[in-house]
Design an enzyme around this catalytic site. Structure first.
Site, short mmCIF file in Angstrom:
data_model
loop_
_atom_site.label_atom_id
_atom_site.label_comp_id
_atom_site.label_asym_id
_atom_site.label_seq_id
_atom_site.Cartn_x
_atom_site.Cartn_y
_atom_site.Cartn_z
N ASP A 182 -11.00 7.09 5.18
CA ASP A 182 -10.43 7.20 6.53
C ASP A 182 -9.62 8.48 6.64
O ASP A 182 -9.62 9.30 5.72
CB ASP A 182 -9.63 5.95 6.89
N LYS A 200 -12.68 6.81 11.87
CA LYS A 200 -13.08 7.37 13.16
C LYS A 200 -12.81 6.36 14.25
O LYS A 200 -13.07 5.18 14.10
CB LYS A 200 -14.58 7.67 13.12
N MET A 208 4.94 4.87 8.14
CA MET A 208 4.57 4.60 9.53
C MET A 208 5.81 4.48 10.41
O MET A 208 5.91 3.57 11.24
CB MET A 208 3.74 3.29 9.60
N1 SAH Z 1 -1.38 3.72 1.09
C1 SAH Z 1 -0.64 4.85 1.56
C2 SAH Z 1 0.14 4.54 2.81
C3 SAH Z 1 -0.71 4.24 4.00
S1 SAH Z 1 0.23 3.84 5.43
C4 SAH Z 1 0.29 5.36 0.46
O1 SAH Z 1 0.45 4.69 -0.56
O2 SAH Z 1 0.81 6.46 0.61
C5 SAH Z 1 0.24 5.36 6.29
C6 SAH Z 1 1.57 6.01 6.18
O3 SAH Z 1 1.70 6.64 4.91
C7 SAH Z 1 1.80 7.13 7.16
O4 SAH Z 1 2.21 6.64 8.41
C8 SAH Z 1 2.92 7.88 6.50
O5 SAH Z 1 4.15 7.22 6.66
C9 SAH Z 1 2.54 7.75 5.03
N2 SAH Z 1 1.83 8.93 4.52
C10 SAH Z 1 0.57 8.97 4.05
N3 SAH Z 1 0.27 10.22 3.63
C11 SAH Z 1 1.35 10.98 3.86
C12 SAH Z 1 1.66 12.36 3.63
N4 SAH Z 1 0.78 13.20 3.08
N5 SAH Z 1 2.90 12.79 3.98
C13 SAH Z 1 3.80 11.96 4.52
N6 SAH Z 1 3.55 10.66 4.75
C14 SAH Z 1 2.35 10.18 4.43
#
Ligand code: SAH
Length: 463
Positions: free
Chosen positions: A247, A269, A382
């Site tokens: 995704d 998507k 989030m």
């Molecule tokens: N499984 C993922 C989280 C998914 S939820 C993990 O462990 O990181 C999606 C949230 O992850 C986003 O809203 C944001 O808060 C965070 N996130 C994911 N990638 C990020 C990045 N490169 N920089 C900052 N926040 C990120």
């Protein structure tokens, strides 16, 4: 081919190291985990107590005699003067022993290659002594791509070889069997450390009990975006994938590591205004695995942290399909590292909590009283859209308005931006800077620690 990398069986053989110092010790250590009978004649200059504990029982504090050399297969000579070295070599050779004089190819019967040692599988990189540094670099590259437990797989194949031969009389049948066994779920089980499970899987295959082609689903953490932050295992699984289900949180740099002809399915998507629903994702994984394919469901960060990995694992396993999980570096950890913010600190934060800024409809909200305890770090995923609520709920629960906050947007990617402020200004920080990419919000004393150390160019992000 200027040199021939022969492989010498070590079971029941004697390997002798003669000499002293670091070079002799290194050679001796090489054979410690082998089945060879290792003897190190360390001369009178080496104090056995000064060598590696594991080697101490192998040390004999004198020079080897002709009698000692009689049963040896290999002799390594390290140190000693010219006359001693050639006398010892001559003696050994006359007894049929292969001689290696460390760092002296001209006096050696064989050279020591750079070695990748996985027990049952050994890779040897030989440069004919011409460019040892190059060999070492190549070895590092091989180390990276070769699964740590590939030797377990080889051992298992060795153990079953005669059984397979007695069941399958024809060579072609045996080869077809090994292709299925060594590339199917048995392989995944062995590489995950489950040798017993791998053996069961191979025997099932051998007994013709695997009627359906056996596919597998891997839930793999892609880390926060920077491909360098992938685990070695995630990189390998990407290379091996037949199907890639991803995704929008998974960066292009990570997807580029997959085979070019792998089937790619983007479930992030938006169709109309909706992402592919969760149960449909589960079905995509299951359908492809049922066709015998290796499916990699790659997810941003870690699959089990706000990644709905638990639901996918459950769906796939409920369908009777093998499913394994590979962790990834979660955004909280990656963003904290990038911003120089320790999530725990002996003086400032004894706990750290990962929380979601959004609440599922009719779902339970996070416990803001706990999140607002002093001397703790709260990390929100989030949280951008919910920044005003996070701010209000934290303040209502008693967290001081002056508590430092840090926001990291698009952490570890080329678009990374960092912002620092206080809890009472959190919502403004988001609005004033038009933050709308994936962002981690860190609230707590430690979020303020880095301020003094930050580079001047970043000070403009300080509200
Ligand atoms: N499984 C993922 C989280 C998914 S939820 C993990 O462990 O990181 C999606 C949230 O992850 C986003 O809203 C944001 O808060 C965070 N996130 C994911 N990638 C990020 C990045 N490169 N920089 C900052 N926040 C990120």
């Amino acid at each position: 081919m200027r040199v021939f990398p022969a492989a010498i069986p070590l079971e029941g053989k004697t390997v002798i190291v003669a000499g002293y110092g670091a070079l002799a010790e290194t050679k001796a250590r090489l054979f410690l985990s082998s089945p060879a009978n290792l003897i190190w004649f360390a001369g009178t200059k080496t104090d056995p107590a000064s060598v590696d504990a594991a080697l101490q029982t192998r040390v004999i504090p004198r020079e080897p005699t002709r009698e000692d050399l009689r049963d040896a297969t290999l002799l390594f000579i390290a140190g000693g003067d010219e006359a001693q070295v050639s006398a010892l070599s001559e003696q050994a050779r006359s007894l049929g022993v292969l001689v290696n004089v460390v760092d002296s190819p001209a006096q050696s019967d064989f050279q020591t290659p750079a070695i990748v040692d996985r027990d049952g599988i050994v890779v040897s990189i030989a440069s004919g002594g011409a460019a040892p540094v190059l060999s070492v670099d190549i070895r590092a590259a091989v180390e990276r791509v070769l699964p740590a437990r590939v030797g377990v797989l080889a051992d298992l194949a060795g153990e079953l070889r005669s059984t397979v031969k007695s069941v399958l009389g024809k060579f072609d049948d045996r080869r077809a069997f090994w292709e299925r066994a060594l590339r199917g779920p048995a392989r995944d089980k062995a590489l995950a450390g489950d040798k017993a499970g791998a053996r069961r899987e191979m025997l099932r295959e051998l007994n013709g009990e695997n009627d359906a082609p056996a596919g597998i689903v891997h839930l793999v953490g892609a880390g926060p975006g920077d491909p360098d932050l992938l685990t070695l295992k995630a990189a390998r699984l990407l290379r091996e994938a037949d199907v890639l289900v991803f995704d929008r949180l998974v960066s292009q740099g990570v997807l580029d590591l997959a085979r070019r002809d792998a089937i790619r399915i983007d479930v992030g998507k938006r169709k109309g205004d909706h992402k592919v629903p969760q149960d449909a994702i589960g079905n995509i994984l299951i359908d492809h695995a049922r066709r015998g394919l290796r499916v990699v469901r790659i997810k941003g960060g870690d699959p089990f942290i706000f990644g709905r990995g638990g639901e996918e694992l459950e769906a796939v396993r409920a369908a009777g399909i093998e499913c394994q999980v590979t962790p990834g570096i979660s955004a909280a950890v990656a963003c904290a590292a990038s911003a120089g913010i320790p999530l725990t600190h002996r003086d400032h934060a004894q706990t750290v909590t990962f929380a979601s800024g959004v609440v599922k409809q009719d779902g339970q909200d996070a416990n803001y009283r706990a999140l607002s305890a002093p001397n703790s770090t709260s990390v929100f995923y989030m949280g951008v859209g919910a920044a005003p609520e996070i701010q209000r709920k934290m303040l209502d629960a008693g967290r001081a308005g002056s508590t430092p906050v840090a926001l990291v947007e698009n952490g570890t990617t080329d678009q990374e931006r960092r912002f620092f402020g206080t809890l009472s200004g959190l919502a403004d920080l988001v609005t004033n800077n038009a933050i709308n990419g994936p962002t981690i919000i860190i609230v707590g004393e430690t979020a303020g620690l880095d301020v003094a150390k930050r580079a001047p160019t970043e000070m403009e992000n300080f509200a």
